[in-house]
Design a protein around this motif. Structure first.
Motif, PDB file in Angstrom:
ATOM      1  N   PRO A  52      -4.437  10.627  -5.797  1.00 57.07           N
ATOM      2  CA  PRO A  52      -4.691   9.892  -4.554  1.00 57.07           C
ATOM      3  C   PRO A  52      -5.094   8.466  -4.881  1.00 57.07           C
ATOM      4  O   PRO A  52      -5.593   8.180  -5.976  1.00 57.07           O
ATOM      5  N   ALA A  53      -4.877   7.561  -3.941  1.00 57.94           N
ATOM      6  CA  ALA A  53      -5.186   6.146  -4.162  1.00 57.94           C
ATOM      7  C   ALA A  53      -6.293   5.720  -3.205  1.00 57.94           C
ATOM      8  O   ALA A  53      -6.316   6.126  -2.037  1.00 57.94           O
ATOM      9  N   TYR A  54      -7.204   4.894  -3.721  1.00 61.09           N
ATOM     10  CA  TYR A  54      -8.322   4.366  -2.938  1.00 61.09           C
ATOM     11  C   TYR A  54      -8.278   2.851  -2.990  1.00 61.09           C
ATOM     12  O   TYR A  54      -8.036   2.261  -4.039  1.00 61.09           O
ATOM     13  N   ARG A  55      -8.547   2.245  -1.844  1.00 65.59           N
ATOM     14  CA  ARG A  55      -8.488   0.784  -1.716  1.00 65.59           C
ATOM     15  C   ARG A  55      -9.883   0.192  -1.869  1.00 65.59           C
ATOM     16  O   ARG A  55     -10.838   0.630  -1.223  1.00 65.59           O
ATOM     17  N   ARG A  61       0.830  -1.208   0.000  1.00 63.69           N
ATOM     18  CA  ARG A  61       0.000   0.000   0.000  1.00 63.69           C
ATOM     19  C   ARG A  61       0.861   1.253   0.000  1.00 63.69           C
ATOM     20  O   ARG A  61       0.518   2.250  -0.640  1.00 63.69           O
ATOM     21  N   LEU A  62       1.970   1.216   0.719  1.00 65.47           N
ATOM     22  CA  LEU A  62       2.860   2.369   0.725  1.00 65.47           C
ATOM     23  C   LEU A  62       3.472   2.591  -0.651  1.00 65.47           C
ATOM     24  O   LEU A  62       3.565   3.730  -1.131  1.00 65.47           O
ATOM     25  N   VAL A  63       3.886   1.508  -1.312  1.00 67.82           N
ATOM     26  CA  VAL A  63       4.453   1.633  -2.655  1.00 67.82           C
ATOM     27  C   VAL A  63       3.404   2.174  -3.617  1.00 67.82           C
ATOM     28  O   VAL A  63       3.688   3.044  -4.449  1.00 67.82           O
ATOM     29  N   ALA A  64       2.170   1.674  -3.523  1.00 64.96           N
ATOM     30  CA  ALA A  64       1.109   2.157  -4.412  1.00 64.96           C
ATOM     31  C   ALA A  64       0.820   3.632  -4.165  1.00 64.96           C
ATOM     32  O   ALA A  64       0.634   4.406  -5.117  1.00 64.96           O
ATOM     33  N   ALA A  65       0.777   4.051  -2.914  1.00 60.14           N
ATOM     34  CA  ALA A  65       0.505   5.453  -2.607  1.00 60.14           C
ATOM     35  C   ALA A  65       1.606   6.357  -3.147  1.00 60.14           C
ATOM     36  O   ALA A  65       1.334   7.443  -3.680  1.00 60.14           O
ATOM     37  N   CYS A  66       2.859   5.925  -3.022  1.00 62.79           N
ATOM     38  CA  CYS A  66       3.974   6.736  -3.526  1.00 62.79           C
ATOM     39  C   CYS A  66       3.970   6.793  -5.051  1.00 62.79           C
ATOM     40  O   CYS A  66       4.220   7.853  -5.638  1.00 62.79           O
ATOM     41  N   ALA A  67       3.692   5.663  -5.706  1.00 66.07           N
ATOM     42  CA  ALA A  67       3.657   5.658  -7.168  1.00 66.07           C
ATOM     43  C   ALA A  67       2.509   6.517  -7.687  1.00 66.07           C
ATOM     44  O   ALA A  67       2.660   7.244  -8.675  1.00 66.07           O
ATOM     45  N   ALA A  68       1.346   6.453  -7.048  1.00 66.62           N
ATOM     46  CA  ALA A  68       0.224   7.290  -7.470  1.00 66.62           C
ATOM     47  C   ALA A  68       0.511   8.762  -7.213  1.00 66.62           C
ATOM     48  O   ALA A  68       0.149   9.629  -8.023  1.00 66.62           O
ATOM     49  N   LEU A 110     -11.811  13.353 -10.326  1.00 67.91           N
ATOM     50  CA  LEU A 110     -10.950  13.708  -9.195  1.00 67.91           C
ATOM     51  C   LEU A 110      -9.560  14.236  -9.607  1.00 67.91           C
ATOM     52  O   LEU A 110      -9.221  15.348  -9.151  1.00 67.91           O
ATOM     53  N   PRO A 111      -8.718  13.501 -10.286  1.00 68.11           N
ATOM     54  CA  PRO A 111      -8.673  12.074 -10.651  1.00 68.11           C
ATOM     55  C   PRO A 111      -8.121  11.241  -9.493  1.00 68.11           C
ATOM     56  O   PRO A 111      -7.731  11.783  -8.456  1.00 68.11           O
ATOM     57  N   ALA A 112      -8.022   9.895  -9.677  1.00 70.30           N
ATOM     58  CA  ALA A 112      -7.585   9.006  -8.614  1.00 70.30           C
ATOM     59  C   ALA A 112      -7.100   7.698  -9.209  1.00 70.30           C
ATOM     60  O   ALA A 112      -7.357   7.390 -10.370  1.00 70.30           O
ATOM     61  N   ALA A 113      -6.387   6.938  -8.382  1.00 66.48           N
ATOM     62  CA  ALA A 113      -5.935   5.587  -8.744  1.00 66.48           C
ATOM     63  C   ALA A 113      -6.631   4.589  -7.830  1.00 66.48           C
ATOM     64  O   ALA A 113      -6.968   4.901  -6.678  1.00 66.48           O
ATOM     65  N   LEU A 114      -6.841   3.387  -8.317  1.00 70.90           N
ATOM     66  CA  LEU A 114      -7.545   2.346  -7.567  1.00 70.90           C
ATOM     67  C   LEU A 114      -6.553   1.278  -7.128  1.00 70.90           C
ATOM     68  O   LEU A 114      -5.717   0.828  -7.909  1.00 70.90           O
ATOM     69  N   TYR A 115      -6.670   0.887  -5.857  1.00 72.41           N
ATOM     70  CA  TYR A 115      -5.859  -0.187  -5.284  1.00 72.41           C
ATOM     71  C   TYR A 115      -6.799  -1.358  -4.994  1.00 72.41           C
ATOM     72  O   TYR A 115      -7.548  -1.336  -4.017  1.00 72.41           O
ATOM     73  N   LEU A 116      -6.785  -2.359  -5.859  1.00 74.72           N
ATOM     74  CA  LEU A 116      -7.657  -3.519  -5.733  1.00 74.72           C
ATOM     75  C   LEU A 116      -6.963  -4.553  -4.844  1.00 74.72           C
ATOM     76  O   LEU A 116      -5.964  -5.169  -5.236  1.00 74.72           O
ATOM     77  N   VAL A 148      -4.793   1.346 -12.144  1.00 76.61           N
ATOM     78  CA  VAL A 148      -5.216   0.340 -11.177  1.00 76.61           C
ATOM     79  C   VAL A 148      -3.995  -0.418 -10.678  1.00 76.61           C
ATOM     80  O   VAL A 148      -3.136  -0.833 -11.473  1.00 76.61           O
ATOM     81  N   PHE A 149      -3.929  -0.595  -9.350  1.00 74.89           N
ATOM     82  CA  PHE A 149      -3.000  -1.531  -8.719  1.00 74.89           C
ATOM     83  C   PHE A 149      -3.799  -2.753  -8.278  1.00 74.89           C
ATOM     84  O   PHE A 149      -4.927  -2.636  -7.810  1.00 74.89           O
ATOM     85  N   VAL A 150      -3.192  -3.929  -8.417  1.00 74.56           N
ATOM     86  CA  VAL A 150      -3.767  -5.161  -7.886  1.00 74.56           C
ATOM     87  C   VAL A 150      -2.758  -5.743  -6.907  1.00 74.56           C
ATOM     88  O   VAL A 150      -1.577  -5.896  -7.245  1.00 74.56           O
TER      89      VAL A 150
END
Length: 742
Positions: A266-269, A253-260, A296-302, A347-349
């Motif tokens: 912003p990233a949403y789970r 989650r930390l890696v995804a937040a930093c990459a986004a 927004l825009p935003a990134a999704l963390y699945l 999207v992150f998975v």
């Protein structure tokens, strides 16, 4: 002129006929990805995808004064729109149209549907335009008649306005589409008004990931962030799915937040178990989220870290209603693939490993998108130690930082959270409490109360236990300072086998080690981990080892022979999968970085490869007379009345194990408490006799007799014999003929 001198209202506008060739139903509008970074004016023709010359000219109504006034008003409005487009920054509607690639007609139609929400007085104008007070709302027919560059595609279900759920057409039964009200979606109304929040249909499904507040990521995770950003930078149009693989969800989650955050997103789970199973619901969710990325825009963390995928027999059938009120915690890999295929957004998975079925479906268009697998490991012990020193500051000098970093594999946000909420002297206990939540549902936590003084073992066995504790506490010196950890990646943990007859102290020895190391002891029976379903045993073992490896626990695997039996020749499918289970446990034990203890009383049944991978083998022999004497002395607490008057030499001659000794002592204490007396030798011997009979061991009464006390038996009662009747007289024997009686 009509009756009464009033001007008759103009007839309803006549809409143009739809184009003869409709767009194919499977054509999706382009993704808004990247347009939010540099919005560009639409390159599409003003009248839609088809050239304006190819569309039939609408039949305009006869010019009237009202129509002329309306034309002037439209011209003035167009001038104001042009002036607004030139402002910096542009209005929200202009930016939204650029991100979603709307044509001028589509944007004007969206503005018309917003007009009534922005100005309630617009209802009278719509009624006047329709020529009836029964229609105080915009309609597709009105838009096609009065707006420049009309396009039937814009109001079709496959057009951008309805695909992105920007507008909705409320069609009453029996009414035509052209005369039905067209309304702007509430989320779009709020966005145009400057209120940017998640759509209420998404707000109960997703949660925001904490912002990237750790710019100084460890080198191991900084490389993962760079791999993610490079993959998205190289994407020509559609961003690839970034599949984050690793055992530590917090680090991913930390890696995804930093990459986004590198893209200003912003990233949403979204838990994968909440994805709808029905195709139409999945399509609706994908469109809503893809629209949200444009707003927004935003990134999704699945989040698919729960590896209970599709195992309905054990974890529920995964059915649900709406958006993910799933009955079980398992997720459906097919639902994940379906959703990833339909959503065209960053999207992150996240999952434990790169399992198949978690990428877009190639047959449905996912092949052009692709998936990039990114390995995300936890911070190394050195990186965790540096993080602890940074958050603790000068107080780190009073904390065993290196040992803390070795025993608890926390991610950086967790380290900061623990340090902020606890005093430096309490961080160890806080880490213990934090790690219990994952293990309590997988194994039984045993309170380690026993100490070295409670352990009665031969010298070699006690020495090996001391060496086990030394290796756990000095891993930082050997692996980090001396560099032994740089040469190997497997076998860095400490694995031991406790073997011996039942009741000889194997569990107590594990308690002693856990207490010495200040860790929790979790006991699990491998027979409870095994499952009859193929693959479930490996999943159970992986969850168990992953939770224990997070730190703060000594893993005690009792009855190890249940799973670690010798591999056999494959004769059928059962043999094949039994060998697979053994192979998996062998590999997992070798890669485990904590302290794992296995216990068995059948060492000969273990696989030879398992014994080779063990660091220690500790034999627990049956105690001899001297050891039994000491075990008896320690079985009775100092406060037990009568313990000093017991004959321990006499008790040591009983052939009992340590576990039997403690059971006999407790039972004798209850007998004494029931009689209201101190603990005496007759009571202890009576409890011992009962224990022998319970275990079906041979009982010789002379071994349980105490010289000064008669054996505890029931009083003798003479057996009453029933009175006998007098003997019946025997009849005389008949004398044969010719015989003379005597």
């Amino acid at each position: 002129m009509g009756e009464g001198g009033h001007t008759a209202p103009p007839p309803p506008p006549t809409a143009p006929q739809p184009p003869s060739v409709a767009p194919p139903p499977d054509v999706r509008p382009p993704s808004p990805w990247r347009r939010h970074r540099q919005p560009q004016p639409s390159s599409r023709p003003a009248g839609g995808d088809a050239p304006a010359a190819a569309q039939p000219a609408p039949t305009a109504p006869a010019p009237t004064a009202a129509a002329a006034a309306a034309g002037e008003a439209l011209a003035a409005a167009a001038a104001r729109i042009a002036a607004a487009e030139a402002t910096d920054p542009p209005p929200a509607l202009v930016t939204l149209a650029a991100r979603l690639d709307l044509t001028r007609f589509e944007r004007d139609l969206l503005l018309m549907s917003l007009a009534e929400e922005l100005d309630p007085a617009m209802g009278r104008l719509f009624a006047a335009a329709h020529g009836t007070t029964a229609m105080p709302f915009p309609t597709p027919g009105l838009a096609l008649a009065v707006l420049p560059g009309p396009s039937w595609e814009a109001v079709s279900p496959h057009g951008r306005l309805r695909h992105w759920r920007l507008v909705r057409i409320t069609r009453a039964p029996g009414s035509a589409v052209l005369n039905s009200p067209i309304r702007a979606d509430e989320r779009i109304v709020d966005h145009v008004r400057g209120l940017d929040h998640l759509d209420e249909r998404l707000a109960h499904l997703v949660t925001p990931l904490p912002p990237a507040g750790h710019p100084d990521l460890p080198a191991s995770q900084r490389a993962a962030v760079e791999q993610c950003t490079a993959a998205w930078d190289r994407a020509p149009a559609t961003p690839p799915v970034l599949h984050l693989v690793g055992a530590q969800p917090g680090s991913k989650r930390l890696v995804a937040a930093c990459a986004a955050a590198a893209f200003g997103l912003p990233a949403y789970r979204l838990p994968a178990a909440l994805l709808p199973a029905r195709a139409e619901e999945a399509e609706e969710l994908a469109r809503l989220w893809e629209r949200e990325t444009a707003l927004l825009p935003a990134a999704l963390y699945l989040d698919a870290d729960d590896d209970r995928a599709g195992s309905g027999h054990a974890y529920g059938d995964g059915s649900g209603d709406g958006y993910g009120t799933a009955t079980g915690a398992a997720y459906d890999p097919a639902a994940v693939a379906r959703f990833l295929t339909r959503v065209d957004a960053p999207v992150f998975v996240s999952s434990r490993d790169a399992a198949a079925g978690l990428g877009p479906e190639p047959a449905c268009g996912g092949a052009g998108r692709g998936t990039v697998v990114v390995d995300v490991g936890p911070p190394t012990p050195r990186e965790r130690a540096d993080a602890w020193r940074e958050v603790l500051g000068p107080a780190a000098a009073g904390v065993h930082v290196d040992l803390l970093a070795r025993q608890f594999a926390l991610d950086l946000p967790a380290i900061a959270e623990v340090a902020a909420a606890n005093e430096p002297g309490r961080v160890w206990d806080a880490c213990l409490l934090r790690s219990r939540s994952r293990l309590d549902g997988l194994a039984q936590r045993v309170r380690p109360d026993a100490g070295w003084e409670d352990l009665v073992l031969p010298g070699p066995a006690r020495d090996r236990l001391r060496r086990i504790a030394d290796q756990v506490t000095r891993q930082g010196t050997v692996y980090d300072t001396w560099g032994f950890g740089d040469r190997r990646t497997r076998g860095l943990g400490v694995t031991a086998l406790f073997t011996g007859p039942s009741g000889t102290g194997k569990t107590m020895a594990a308690e002693v080690l856990a207490r010495e190391l200040g860790l929790d002891l979790y006991r699990t029976d491998l027979s409870a981990v095994m499952s009859k379903y193929i693959g479930e045993t490996e999943k159970n073992l992986r969850r168990l080892f992953d939770a224990a490896e997070a730190g703060g626990a000594v893993l005690f695997l009792d009855e190890a022979e249940a799973l670690l039996g010798k591999r056999s020749e494959v004769r059928d499918a059962h043999d094949r999968y039994a060998n697979v289970q053994v192979d998996y446990l062998l590999q997992r034990m070798e890669s485990y970085r904590g302290l794992a203890i296995m216990a068995t009383n059948m060492r000969s049944a273990l696989d030879a490869a398992m014994v080779r991978r063990l660091r220690f083998v500790v034999e627990f022999p049956f105690p001899d007379v001297a050891q039994r004497r000491e075990i008896w002395r320690r079985a009775f607490p100092a406060a037990a009345p009568g313990r000093d008057r017991l004959d321990y030499e006499r008790l040591a001659r009983l052939d009992v194990s340590g576990a039997m000794t403690r059971t006999i002592a407790v039972n004798a204490a209850f007998l004494a408490a029931a009689d209201g007396t101190a603990i005496t030798m007759p009571l202890v011997l009576r409890a011992a006799r009962d224990e022998f009979r319970k275990l079906e061991q041979p009982v010789r009464e002379r071994d349980f007799l105490w010289p000064h006390t008669a054996p505890h038996t029931a009083p003798h009662t003479p057996r009453q014999t029933p009175p006998q009747s007098p003997p019946r007289p025997r009849p005389p024997r008949p004398v044969p003929t010719g015989e003379v009686p005597s």
